[in-house]
Write a protein that holds these residues in place. Structure first.
Motif, mmCIF file in Angstrom:
data_model
loop_
_atom_site.group_PDB
_atom_site.id
_atom_site.type_symbol
_atom_site.label_atom_id
_atom_site.label_comp_id
_atom_site.label_asym_id
_atom_site.label_seq_id
_atom_site.Cartn_x
_atom_site.Cartn_y
_atom_site.Cartn_z
ATOM 1 N N ARG A 279 1.783 1.821 -3.469
ATOM 2 C CA ARG A 279 0.618 2.308 -4.227
ATOM 3 C C ARG A 279 0.445 3.806 -4.006
ATOM 4 O O ARG A 279 0.220 4.566 -4.944
ATOM 5 C CB ARG A 279 -0.640 1.559 -3.794
ATOM 6 N N ALA B 187 -4.623 5.779 -5.976
ATOM 7 C CA ALA B 187 -4.470 4.479 -5.325
ATOM 8 C C ALA B 187 -5.675 4.118 -4.475
ATOM 9 O O ALA B 187 -5.839 2.955 -4.103
ATOM 10 C CB ALA B 187 -3.216 4.472 -4.447
ATOM 11 N N ASP C 275 0.832 -1.205 0.000
ATOM 12 C CA ASP C 275 0.000 0.000 0.000
ATOM 13 C C ASP C 275 0.867 1.257 0.000
ATOM 14 O O ASP C 275 0.525 2.262 -0.629
ATOM 15 C CB ASP C 275 -0.953 0.000 1.198
ATOM 16 N N GLY D 240 -8.608 3.521 -5.148
ATOM 17 C CA GLY D 240 -9.401 2.449 -5.738
ATOM 18 C C GLY D 240 -8.817 1.067 -5.494
ATOM 19 O O GLY D 240 -9.485 0.067 -5.709
ATOM 20 N N TYR D 241 -7.574 1.023 -5.034
ATOM 21 C CA TYR D 241 -6.892 -0.253 -4.817
ATOM 22 C C TYR D 241 -6.572 -0.513 -3.354
ATOM 23 O O TYR D 241 -6.053 -1.574 -3.023
ATOM 24 C CB TYR D 241 -5.600 -0.292 -5.648
#
Length: 112
Positions: free
Chosen positions: A41, A49, A38, A51-52
């Motif tokens: 990201r 990021a 993360d 969205g992920y």
């Protein structure tokens, strides 16, 4: 903190990190590998990021990266871990990058 083959992130979780930093709050069972993923990201995609990374994890990162001590005041492994989290804080606080649209399916970038 669990360490295998000299890698401090191998096998560890967020609770290990909290214990290392002396932060008593209850932390979820999130692997440090997931935290590192993360972190990258956020580093590369900023607010794109989101969205992920699930919203509950973003809220967790917002909470655990606040009010961190200066790394130079930390001993041992806590110093680089604090630097890592302070950089994550900067990624969370940086200016938005939503002046473009990226269509991942069509692999196109469009100015807004």
């Amino acid at each position: 903190m669990a360490a295998r083959d000299g890698c401090v992130f191998a096998g560890g979780d967020l609770r290990d990190l909290g214990a290392l930093l002396g932060r008593p709050e209850a932390l979820p069972d999130l692997s440090l590998t997931q935290l590192a993923e993360d972190w990258y990201r956020l580093r590369k995609a900023a607010d794109l990021a989101a969205g992920y990374i699930p919203a509950e994890r973003l809220a967790l990162y917002d909470r655990i990266t606040r009010d961190l001590p200066h790394p130079e005041t930390c001993a041992g492994l806590a110093a680089p871990v604090t630097r890592f989290l302070r950089i994550m804080r900067a990624y969370l606080d940086r200016l938005p990058n939503r002046d473009i649209a990226i269509d991942l399916d069509a692999m196109t970038v469009t100015r807004i």
